[in-house]
Design a protein around this motif. Structure first.
Motif, PDB file in Angstrom:
ATOM      1  N   ASN A  50      51.219  12.165  -5.296  1.00 34.59           N
ATOM      2  CA  ASN A  50      52.472  13.221  -5.043  1.00 34.59           C
ATOM      3  C   ASN A  50      51.814  14.463  -4.336  1.00 34.59           C
ATOM      4  O   ASN A  50      52.465  15.207  -3.983  1.00 34.59           O
ATOM      5  CB  ASN A  50      53.160  13.583  -6.430  1.00 34.59           C
ATOM      6  CG  ASN A  50      53.790  12.513  -6.910  1.00 34.59           C
ATOM      7  OD1 ASN A  50      55.116  12.680  -6.670  1.00 34.59           O
ATOM      8  ND2 ASN A  50      53.462  11.882  -7.823  1.00 34.59           N
ATOM      9  N   GLU A  56      59.641  16.943   3.003  1.00 33.41           N
ATOM     10  CA  GLU A  56      58.737  16.431   1.737  1.00 33.41           C
ATOM     11  C   GLU A  56      57.339  15.916   2.078  1.00 33.41           C
ATOM     12  O   GLU A  56      57.062  14.849   2.034  1.00 33.41           O
ATOM     13  CB  GLU A  56      59.418  15.201   1.050  1.00 33.41           C
ATOM     14  CG  GLU A  56      59.017  14.915  -0.432  1.00 33.41           C
ATOM     15  CD  GLU A  56      59.464  13.816  -1.064  1.00 33.41           C
ATOM     16  OE1 GLU A  56      59.874  13.772  -2.222  1.00 33.41           O
ATOM     17  OE2 GLU A  56      59.745  12.686  -0.264  1.00 33.41           O
ATOM     18  N   ARG A  73      54.857  16.852  -3.584  1.00 34.04           N
ATOM     19  CA  ARG A  73      55.837  17.029  -4.969  1.00 34.04           C
ATOM     20  C   ARG A  73      55.125  17.514  -5.876  1.00 34.04           C
ATOM     21  O   ARG A  73      54.066  18.416  -5.399  1.00 34.04           O
ATOM     22  CB  ARG A  73      56.113  15.478  -5.285  1.00 34.04           C
ATOM     23  CG  ARG A  73      56.838  14.650  -4.141  1.00 34.04           C
ATOM     24  CD  ARG A  73      57.299  13.356  -4.802  1.00 34.04           C
ATOM     25  NE  ARG A  73      58.077  12.673  -4.047  1.00 34.04           N
ATOM     26  CZ  ARG A  73      57.650  11.328  -3.398  1.00 34.04           C
ATOM     27  NH1 ARG A  73      56.761  10.855  -4.169  1.00 34.04           N
ATOM     28  NH2 ARG A  73      58.296  10.688  -2.766  1.00 34.04           N
ATOM     29  N   ASP A  74      55.703  17.932  -7.100  1.00 37.19           N
ATOM     30  CA  ASP A  74      55.028  18.409  -8.239  1.00 37.19           C
ATOM     31  C   ASP A  74      53.920  17.742  -8.807  1.00 37.19           C
ATOM     32  O   ASP A  74      53.836  17.560 -10.060  1.00 37.19           O
ATOM     33  CB  ASP A  74      56.097  18.568  -9.372  1.00 37.19           C
ATOM     34  CG  ASP A  74      56.638  17.294  -9.935  1.00 37.19           C
ATOM     35  OD1 ASP A  74      56.489  16.389  -9.157  1.00 37.19           O
ATOM     36  OD2 ASP A  74      57.049  17.368 -11.295  1.00 37.19           O
TER      37      ASP A  74
END
Length: 502
Positions: free
Chosen positions: A387, A370, A373-374
């Motif tokens: 993110n 990870e 993220r978006d």
């Protein structure tokens, strides 16, 4: 007498029979009448039902013919939010086609105006002035000394050779030298190019964050071991069990982690937060590894080509408007630079956070992938910064923000401190390699605080997302032009300016 009686009796019998026959006839007539009446009612019912069915069929035919003429009903417009329509794939494809066509036109126009400017050999000169002298690489090699100092200090602290305060003093000096030593070297050594200095300072910045996390986690483990407090558990950083085998992965406990192999695995792992036992994948996927390698090589060439062919001519043509302070031309050059700069930034994001970090993680069998993220769905500025770079966000949250909250600092002050630290490192990575201090990057990062407040308070949903995209597309070219202009004034002011034909 007897004959009369017989004759009277006979007459009475005949009269009785006659009366009986009459009554039977009357009854037969009544029954016939009732039967005829009932049959008549049945016929009327049949006729009525037939008439009703025919009327219904006629009504249905009439309604069907009327429905054929109807073309309206209660409904909302498709582009209205009340319609519930959400399938805009065709519009998205249209945007992609228009973007491709527009960029193709710009690419053709660029070739006709400047010719082919791509020169991969020129990239080497950005890192090396002398092919026999690699000062930036030597600076990176020297960084191993600071790694050994941190490991040796933790071993002495684990054995109790000296106290926590003395160990903290050594770590503080080591971390301070990590930040200051490359700065002095880059500023005092002219042979280090700006690109080489940026690479070396980037390595030292990552090393600073990693060793800071290494120091904190091992201190937490010592505190847990000494106090025997189960409440002092921080995720998987300090497992209480002894070394064991579980699914082919060896789990270690403190101080068994203080080894050279464990230290260098953490140094090369694509994370800034240290743990004694990282999640590990079962095997290396060769196909996945080769795809990431292919992406790295392809996107590197694409980044170099776009920078040389597209960005550099626009930046050069922007120097004269800056010198003349022609505001309209400056804005025009800024808007022209926004598109290639943003496209290169997006390609760099994919190259670094997806291709490169997954490549390294696959080689090391590092399980936590990870890395982002978006962030593209961000409706607030804060969500974007939380993110788009997960390794840095996790480090800030674990080693900077939460410790401040535990000391009683408010959330707003903690967030401001995080932005301040981020602004410092942005300026550190830009100003030192360019050997000039203008604070454009620092002010750009600090400007995110009021922007985050404004977007979070007054803009929601798609409007907030559009504001985040606008800040990314316009904000970065402003900083680029500011630094390039100042660098040009400091180093190439006496050279003639290139004037672009309009």
């Amino acid at each position: 007498m007897g004959d009369k009686d017989k004759f009277g009796a006979t007459l009475r019998r005949r009269a009785t029979i006659t009366a009986a026959k009459g009554e039977s006839k009357q009854l037969n007539g009544t029954n016939a009448t009732s039967v005829s009446n009932s049959s008549g009612k049945a016929k009327r019912k049949i006729q009525e039902s037939f008439t009703t069915d025919s009327l219904n069929e006629h009504g249905k035919q009439k309604n069907a013919s009327y429905d054929k003429m109807r073309c309206h009903k209660m409904q909302e417009s498709m582009l209205s939010s009340a319609s519930g329509f959400r399938n805009y794939r065709g519009i998205l494809n249209w945007c992609v086609v228009m973007l491709v066509l527009n960029n193709a036109r710009l690419f053709l126009e660029n070739l006709l105006r400047y010719g082919i400017l791509v020169d991969p050999i020129q990239v080497v000169s950005l890192f090396l002035k002398d092919p026999y002298s690699w000062p930036a690489a030597c600076l990176v090699i020297v960084s191993n000394l600071f790694i050994i100092v941190a490991l040796y200090t933790e071993r002495k602290l684990a054995m109790g050779s000296f106290g926590e305060k003395y160990g903290l003093l050594i770590h503080s000096i080591n971390l301070s030298v990590i930040l200051c030593f490359p700065v002095i070297t880059v500023l005092k050594l002219p042979s280090i190019t700006p690109a080489g200095g940026l690479f070396a300072l980037g390595v030292y910045t990552v090393l600073f964050l990693k060793l800071y996390s290494y120091k904190d986690v091992n201190r937490w483990c010592r505190e847990r071991r000494h106090t025997k407090a189960r409440s002092l558990c921080r995720s998987l950083s300090c497992p209480s069990g002894q070394s064991s085998e579980n699914g082919g992965q060896t789990h270690v406990s403190y101080p068994g982690n203080l080894s050279l192999r464990d230290m260098y695995y953490f140094i090369f792992a694509p994370t800034l937060c240290y743990e004694l036992n990282f999640p590990r994948s079962e095997r290396i996927r060769i196909g996945f590894l080769l795809r990431r390698l292919f992406e790295m090589l392809l996107l590197t060439q694409l980044l170099v080509g776009l920078t040389q062919q597209w960005m550099v001519p626009i930046i050069r043509s922007s120097m004269k408007p800056f010198k003349d302070m022609d505001l309209s031309r400056i804005i025009e050059r800024l808007l022209r630079l926004a598109l290639p700069n943003h496209l290169i930034w997006l390609i760099f994001f994919y190259w670094f956070f997806h291709s490169s970090m997954n490549f390294v993680a696959e080689l090391l069998r590092f399980g936590d992938r990870e890395f982002y993220r978006d962030w593209w769905n961000s409706e607030t500025v804060t969500y974007f910064w939380q993110n788009w770079n997960i390794p840095v966000h996790k480090w800030c949250l674990r080693h900077f923000y939460k410790p401040m909250l535990r000391k009683g600092v408010s959330k707003w002050v903690g967030q401001s401190a995080v932005f301040f630290a981020s602004a410092f490192f942005h300026e550190y990575l830009v100003s030192v390699p360019l050997r000039m201090f203008r604070l454009w990057a620092f002010m750009g990062m600090m400007a995110q605080l009021p922007l985050a407040w404004f977007v979070g308070r007054y803009l929601r949903g798609n409007y907030g997302n559009a504001a985040v995209w606008l800040s990314l597309i316009i904000g970065q070219p402003i900083a680029v032009l500011m630094y390039v202009h100042d660098y040009y004034v400091n180093n190439y002011q006496d050279e003639p300016l290139e004037v672009e034909a309009l």
